[in-house]
Design an enzyme around this catalytic site. Structure first.
Site, mmCIF file in Angstrom:
data_model
loop_
_atom_site.group_PDB
_atom_site.id
_atom_site.type_symbol
_atom_site.label_atom_id
_atom_site.label_comp_id
_atom_site.label_asym_id
_atom_site.label_seq_id
_atom_site.Cartn_x
_atom_site.Cartn_y
_atom_site.Cartn_z
ATOM 1 N N TYR A 1 -1.231 0.324 10.886
ATOM 2 C CA TYR A 1 -1.563 -0.350 9.628
ATOM 3 C C TYR A 1 -0.391 -0.270 8.644
ATOM 4 O O TYR A 1 0.042 -1.280 8.078
ATOM 5 C CB TYR A 1 -2.819 0.293 9.015
ATOM 6 C CG TYR A 1 -3.072 -0.118 7.582
ATOM 7 C CD1 TYR A 1 -3.604 -1.369 7.280
ATOM 8 C CD2 TYR A 1 -2.754 0.741 6.526
ATOM 9 C CE1 TYR A 1 -3.826 -1.748 5.959
ATOM 10 C CE2 TYR A 1 -2.971 0.367 5.215
ATOM 11 C CZ TYR A 1 -3.509 -0.872 4.933
ATOM 12 O OH TYR A 1 -3.711 -1.261 3.631
ATOM 13 N N THR B 1 0.813 -1.224 0.000
ATOM 14 C CA THR B 1 0.000 0.000 0.000
ATOM 15 C C THR B 1 0.840 1.265 0.000
ATOM 16 O O THR B 1 1.953 1.290 0.563
ATOM 17 C CB THR B 1 -0.913 0.013 1.244
ATOM 18 O OG1 THR B 1 -1.441 1.337 1.428
ATOM 19 C CG2 THR B 1 -0.155 -0.341 2.507
ATOM 20 N N LYS C 1 1.980 -3.305 7.125
ATOM 21 C CA LYS C 1 2.101 -3.530 5.681
ATOM 22 C C LYS C 1 3.563 -3.515 5.226
ATOM 23 O O LYS C 1 3.942 -4.230 4.305
ATOM 24 C CB LYS C 1 1.291 -2.478 4.906
ATOM 25 C CG LYS C 1 -0.214 -2.770 4.865
ATOM 26 C CD LYS C 1 -0.526 -3.906 3.892
ATOM 27 C CE LYS C 1 -2.014 -4.121 3.749
ATOM 28 N NZ LYS C 1 -2.350 -5.238 2.824
ATOM 29 N N GLU D 1 0.274 3.596 1.845
ATOM 30 C CA GLU D 1 0.402 4.004 3.253
ATOM 31 C C GLU D 1 1.810 3.712 3.785
ATOM 32 O O GLU D 1 2.218 4.274 4.796
ATOM 33 C CB GLU D 1 -0.638 3.304 4.117
ATOM 34 C CG GLU D 1 -2.034 3.877 3.988
ATOM 35 C CD GLU D 1 -2.145 5.296 4.545
ATOM 36 O OE1 GLU D 1 -1.931 5.475 5.747
ATOM 37 O OE2 GLU D 1 -2.436 6.211 3.767
HETATM 38 O O1 F7E Z 1 -9.014 8.215 3.995
HETATM 39 C C1 F7E Z 1 -9.349 11.718 5.140
HETATM 40 C C2 F7E Z 1 -8.393 10.819 5.900
HETATM 41 O O2 F7E Z 1 -10.002 6.171 5.012
HETATM 42 C C3 F7E Z 1 -8.579 9.062 2.970
HETATM 43 C C4 F7E Z 1 -7.210 2.203 2.694
HETATM 44 O O3 F7E Z 1 -7.767 1.395 1.685
HETATM 45 O O4 F7E Z 1 -6.065 3.554 1.090
HETATM 46 C C5 F7E Z 1 -6.957 3.610 2.195
HETATM 47 O O5 F7E Z 1 -6.385 4.365 3.264
HETATM 48 C C6 F7E Z 1 -8.275 10.443 3.516
HETATM 49 C C7 F7E Z 1 -7.413 10.468 4.783
HETATM 50 O O6 F7E Z 1 -8.287 5.958 3.131
HETATM 51 C C8 F7E Z 1 -12.579 11.465 6.737
HETATM 52 O O7 F7E Z 1 -7.826 11.514 7.011
HETATM 53 C C9 F7E Z 1 -11.253 13.043 6.121
HETATM 54 O O8 F7E Z 1 -6.449 11.499 4.660
HETATM 55 O O9 F7E Z 1 -10.526 6.711 2.592
HETATM 56 P P1 F7E Z 1 -9.563 6.725 3.705
HETATM 57 P P2 F7E Z 1 -6.738 5.887 3.553
HETATM 58 O O10 F7E Z 1 -6.550 6.107 5.003
HETATM 59 O O11 F7E Z 1 -5.985 6.776 2.621
HETATM 60 C C10 F7E Z 1 -4.768 2.978 1.364
HETATM 61 C C11 F7E Z 1 -4.025 2.895 0.051
HETATM 62 C C12 F7E Z 1 -4.859 1.701 2.122
HETATM 63 O O12 F7E Z 1 -3.997 0.845 1.980
HETATM 64 C C13 F7E Z 1 -5.898 1.591 3.182
HETATM 65 O O13 F7E Z 1 -6.156 0.237 3.523
HETATM 66 O O14 F7E Z 1 -9.496 11.063 3.878
HETATM 67 N N1 F7E Z 1 -10.660 11.868 5.786
HETATM 68 N N2 F7E Z 1 -12.432 12.824 6.699
HETATM 69 C C14 F7E Z 1 -11.457 10.866 6.159
HETATM 70 N N3 F7E Z 1 -11.338 9.529 6.029
HETATM 71 C C15 F7E Z 1 -12.339 8.745 6.494
HETATM 72 N N4 F7E Z 1 -12.233 7.401 6.368
HETATM 73 N N5 F7E Z 1 -13.462 9.294 7.102
HETATM 74 C C16 F7E Z 1 -13.638 10.649 7.244
HETATM 75 O O15 F7E Z 1 -14.637 11.122 7.787
#
Ligand code: F7E
Length: 325
Positions: A141, A117, A145, A119
């Site tokens: 996480y 990832t 990974k 990440e």
């Molecule tokens: O957040 C911001 C949050 O949870 C994206 C997973 O599939 O991709 C994913 O990880 C962004 C972040 O994905 C909210 O802070 C703001 O900056 O959709 P996300 P992620 O953390 O980037 C990678 C490649 C993986 O490997 C992971 O398994 O959005 N954000 N407000 C928020 N995020 C969430 N979830 N909820 C909010 O309310």
């Protein structure tokens, strides 16, 4: 992934965890031609039994605790599943292939794909990120990974196994879990548009991600196992957008203004954030001939349209398979 492989003519087996697993019914309805076998990344014996039973040519490990905020709340479990789980799958393949732990090399017949990832790049050392960019994960996480990534590389080098990692940037679709930002937004937009809700509570709007369509990314995974030599690849679009732009695009797709509905809520701010990710997918393009087909706006609009259609059946139509976080 299963759908893509079935379409290519593969016989596909899915590993199913737990006694009660609601998505199994969903999968059966969607793809009756995917065969299911029980197993758990926490249980070495079950993985060996699954590999022995199925005798696969290829193994794709997409299993993980993958919601980044949960990895702070259950850090040890995340390490066990997302990190050590990779070791257990690799060990099952090694043992079933008759590859000795004390003697190298001995490339078995089973090819292994690990879902790494973006990440892992975390606090990025350079932009855009390539296969050579050093890692600096920012969550339990991401740390787990990195372990799985290096272990996959190590089994390739130690045992000569065909074991590779795809460093996948964020990939989305209407099937995405509702806890992840793009689906949370598309569902929120649909609820507001249909008059079921008025507000959408979000965290950090300034972070940037390289968002692509999951259907494009699974093509890359299969191509990675179909090469002459095993290698790791960065898979992303090369285009990055802020959370705010995604939110704006989604609300606009439904004829709404996000500023009228989005409320910032500290509950969704993470202990450490990954500020900006952007892929350099040129190795995948040059060596695999891979390119994404669906762009950012098309993806976001597709997700909003799908949720508008889903929720036309009622405000709770999305809840059956959703994890509430
Ligand atoms: O957040 C911001 C949050 O949870 C994206 C997973 O599939 O991709 C994913 O990880 C962004 C972040 O994905 C909210 O802070 C703001 O900056 O959709 P996300 P992620 O953390 O980037 C990678 C490649 C993986 O490997 C992971 O398994 O959005 N954000 N407000 C928020 N995020 C969430 N979830 N909820 C909010 O309310």
């Amino acid at each position: 992934m299963a759908e893509h492989l079935v379409d290519l003519g593969y016989e596909v087996w899915g590993l199913v965890r737990g006694q009660a697993n609601p998505p199994v019914r969903h999968l059966r309805e969607l793809r009756g031609d995917v065969r299911l076998i029980r197993g758990d990344l926490l249980d070495q014996g079950s993985l060996i039994a699954a590999v022995e039973r199925v005798q696969p040519d290829e193994v794709y490990n997409l299993a993980a605790i993958s919601y980044v905020p949960m990895s702070w709340q259950q850090a040890e479990l995340t390490g066990e599943v997302t990190g050590l789980g990779v070791l257990r799958v690799l060990e099952a393949i090694r043992v079933c292939s008759g590859i000795s732990a004390s003697r190298s090399p001995g490339r078995g017949q089973i090819r292994f794909y690990q879902a790494s990832t973006s990440e892992m790049f975390g606090m990025v050392r350079e932009t855009p990120q390539t296969e050579q960019t050093p890692f600096h994960p920012r969550s339990p996480y991401g740390v787990a990974k990195v372990y799985g990534h290096f272990l996959t590389q190590n089994y390739r080098e130690s045992y000569g196994m065909y074991a590779v990692s795809g460093i996948m940037f964020n990939h989305e679709s209407p099937r995405r879990g509702t806890e992840f930002l793009p689906r949370k937004v598309s569902l929120g937009v649909a609820k507001i548009k249909l008059g079921y809700e008025r507000q959408l509570r979000l965290g950090n709007l300034t972070a940037s991600r390289d968002w692509g369509f999951a259907g494009d990314y699974v093509r890359a995974m299969q191509l990675m196992l179909a090469q002459d030599e095993p290698a790791d690849y960065v898979i992303g679009t090369g285009v990055t957008h802020t959370v705010e732009t995604l939110v704006d695009t989604a609300f606009s797709a439904a004829g709404l203004n996000w500023r009228d509905h989005v409320v910032t809520d500290a509950a969704f701010i993470r202990p450490a954030e990954v500020d900006r990710l952007c892929a350099d997918p040129s190795k995948a393009r040059d060596e695999l001939g891979w390119e994404p087909k669906i762009g950012f706006e098309e993806l976001v609009t597709m997700m909003v349209d799908a949720d508008l259609q889903l929720l036309a059946a009622g405000p709770h139509a999305s809840e059956e398979f959703a994890d509430a976080w």
